[in-house]
Write a protein that holds these residues in place. Structure first.
Motif, short mmCIF file in Angstrom:
data_model
loop_
_atom_site.label_atom_id
_atom_site.label_comp_id
_atom_site.label_asym_id
_atom_site.label_seq_id
_atom_site.Cartn_x
_atom_site.Cartn_y
_atom_site.Cartn_z
N ALA A 25 17.15 45.62 -74.17
CA ALA A 25 16.69 46.78 -73.40
C ALA A 25 17.68 47.92 -73.59
CB ALA A 25 16.54 46.41 -71.93
N ASP A 80 17.91 50.59 -78.73
CA ASP A 80 17.10 51.79 -78.52
C ASP A 80 15.83 51.66 -79.36
OD1 ASP A 80 15.95 54.22 -78.22
OD2 ASP A 80 17.65 55.40 -78.98
N THR A 91 19.56 49.66 -71.46
CA THR A 91 20.84 49.71 -70.73
C THR A 91 21.91 48.82 -71.37
OG1 THR A 91 19.25 48.89 -69.10
CG2 THR A 91 21.13 50.13 -68.25
#
Ligand code: NAD
Length: 485
Positions: A50, A94, A52
């Protein structure tokens, strides 16, 4: 009862959106339950990916919390949890850039089944597919799992199918509809096609009509922005209710094989009549005694004309179903949470018991939630003296709990579906042409009410929906069965 869990081959599962709500509530707890059931081999790895930044241990803490909160019915043995957490990796990635991709490619094993779960917004599906391919991970053994919504209309669904097809074969694409993973939905197929009893009656000669209801008590909650662009038709009818309709109405496939089943479902969708404007009721919920905001307040648009409720009547135009209408209804903030399919059989052609015995007809009720199960209402004589009075009693055909492994709840839909992905079984996933056909039926309905400038009818929160939905039935001398928890 001896557990009949069959372990799958070692695999790598990458959860894109591994820190999101769906991963927290369903995917990670579901995988943990399969781990506890002994279905996941020791070598299998689960990689959260993900946006984060998290260390591996932070991600494990996130997963542990999710499992403690949501692994329903699974006694959370700390030893088992530690062993499960040991499988977990995390990569900050990303979807639209370059960050994290080389690291991820280094973590997946070249010789294993690898599944990529796209638990992110649909706008990222194309980016993910492209980068998996670019980084050499789209091998023959790779498969992708795509969450709903699959498109917004026919054009966008076609575009999405084309984007995914640029990097993956149809046999590698698993479009998830978690309704299909429910024990009872599969039991519906077992009951229909594994018995002689029902199939001869499964047609317009014996079935008066079919009702499919998916009622929710929740409102739009935090999904207001998405929901206001979708509405009940796109969010529920085009996918979940349509899939249930297909399984109820389809012809027996030649075998229980993914394409044989999906070919039959596709024929049902293509045989659906366009829906007449006066056979649709749209509703929008109002505030409830200060306890809950109205739909319009919840989505922050005082003029919104999006429906939070829909009821409609349709027909499957083929030999089997000519003359048997199918009624669909779904809505938010209704009186109870209840998903049920009712197959309403016709009255006996002649009552030998006279008028005072009342009218009795068989009903096959397939409950998906809560309390999954199947019951058949049969008419018997009311026990005791005092003449021939008739009463309807339910024959309970719910054996999932009784026959499953002792002390365990049957697997949740997500658990079952993820294991099917690993096994490479697409039977319970939607094929691209099915999704497109469903949009082709839905689009003109939506375009129709847009062009007529129709606004939804307000209905009280906590009710059965707008009164017009009852009229839809009454005009046909029928009535909805009550929405009961
Ligand atoms: P969410 O917003 O809670 O989580 C989104 C996840 O995507 C996060 O982990 C975030 O880090 C990640 N992400 C966002 N942008 C990214 C990027 N550029 N690169 C990498 N990662 C990125 O969403 P959710 O509720 O978990 O839903 C995920 C998907 O599942 C959506 O398509 C949703 O429609 C679908 N879905 C969710 C539910 C549910 O109950 N939550 C039910 C059915 C379908």
């Amino acid at each position: 009862m001896v557990s009949r869990v069959i372990p799958v081959d070692p695999f790598d599962l990458v959860i894109f959106g591994g820190t999101g709500d769906l991963a927290r509530r369903k995917i990670l707890p579901g995988l943990f339950r399969r781990h506890c059931a002994g279905q996941i081999p020791d070598e299998a790895a689960i990689i959260g990916a993900a946006r984060t930044q998290h260390s591996r241990s932070e991600y494990r803490s996130f997963a542990a919390e999710a499992i403690r909160e949501f692994a329903n019915g699974q006694p959370c043995d700390e030893g088992a949890l530690a062993a499960f957490l040991d499988r977990l990796q995390y990569v900050a990635i990303d979807a639209r850039g370059t960050q994290g991709w080389a690291e991820l490619a280094g973590q997946v094993h070249p010789d294993r089944v690898r599944a990529f779960y796209f638990s992110v917004g649909p706008a990222l599906f194309g980016d993910l597919a492209e980068r998996i391919h670019l980084h050499g991970m789209a091998t023959d053994d790779a498969r992708i799992v795509v969450e709903k919504p699959f498109g917004h209309d026919l054009a966008s669904a076609r575009a999405l199918n084309a984007t995914l097809a640029a990097h993956f074969q149809e046999g590698q694409i698993y479009r998830i509809d978690h309704y299909l993973g429910k024990e009872t939905v599969q039991n519906l197929m077992a009951i229909r096609f594994g018995n002689m009893l029902f199939e001869p009656l499964w047609n317009s000669q014996y079935v008066d009509h079919i009702q499919i209801t998916v009622a929710e008590t929740v409102g739009v909650g935090g999904r207001g922005e998405y929901y206001d662009k979708a509405g009940a038709m796109r969010d529920m009818v085009q996918n979940h209710l349509m899939q249930l309709l297909c399984l109820i109405a389809m012809e027996p496939p030649a075998k229980f094989d993914p394409d044989a089943v999906r070919d039959e479902k596709l024929k049902v969708i293509r045989a659906l009549d366009p829906v007449e404007p006066h056979h649709i009721v749209r509703g929008q919920y109002e505030a409830q005694d200060g306890a809950h905001p109205s739909y319009r307040d919840a989505v922050g648009d005082p003029r919104s004309s999006t429906e939070s409720y829909i009821a409609l009547k349709t027909h499957v135009s083929n030999w089997r179903w000519a003359g048997t209408p199918i009624y669909l209804r779904t809505g938010k903030r209704l009186v109870a949470r209840s998903s049920v399919i009712n197959v309403m059989f016709k009255d006996a052609p002649h009552s030998i018991f006279g008028q005072e015995a009342g009218r009795h007809a068989n009903v096959l009720s397939i409950r998906l939630q809560p309390n999954e199960g199947i019951t058949l209402l049969v008419t018997i004589k009311e026990p005791g003296p005092g003449g021939m009075r008739l009463v309807d009693v339910p024959l309970d055909m719910t054996f999932a709990k009784a026959l499953g492994p002792e002390g365990e709840d049957p697997p949740d839909a997500y658990e079952r579906l993820i294991m099917d992905v690993i096994r490479g079984n697409q039977t319970l996933f939607m094929r691209g042409d099915e999704v497109e056909a469903a949009w082709a039926w839905t689009d003109p309905i939506i375009a129709g009410w847009k062009s007529r400038g129709e606004v939804p009818k307000p209905y009280e929160s906590g009710s059965n929906g707008p009164g017009d939905a009852d009229l839809l039935m009454q005009r046909d001398r029928r009535a909805w069965r009550g929405i009961k928890p």
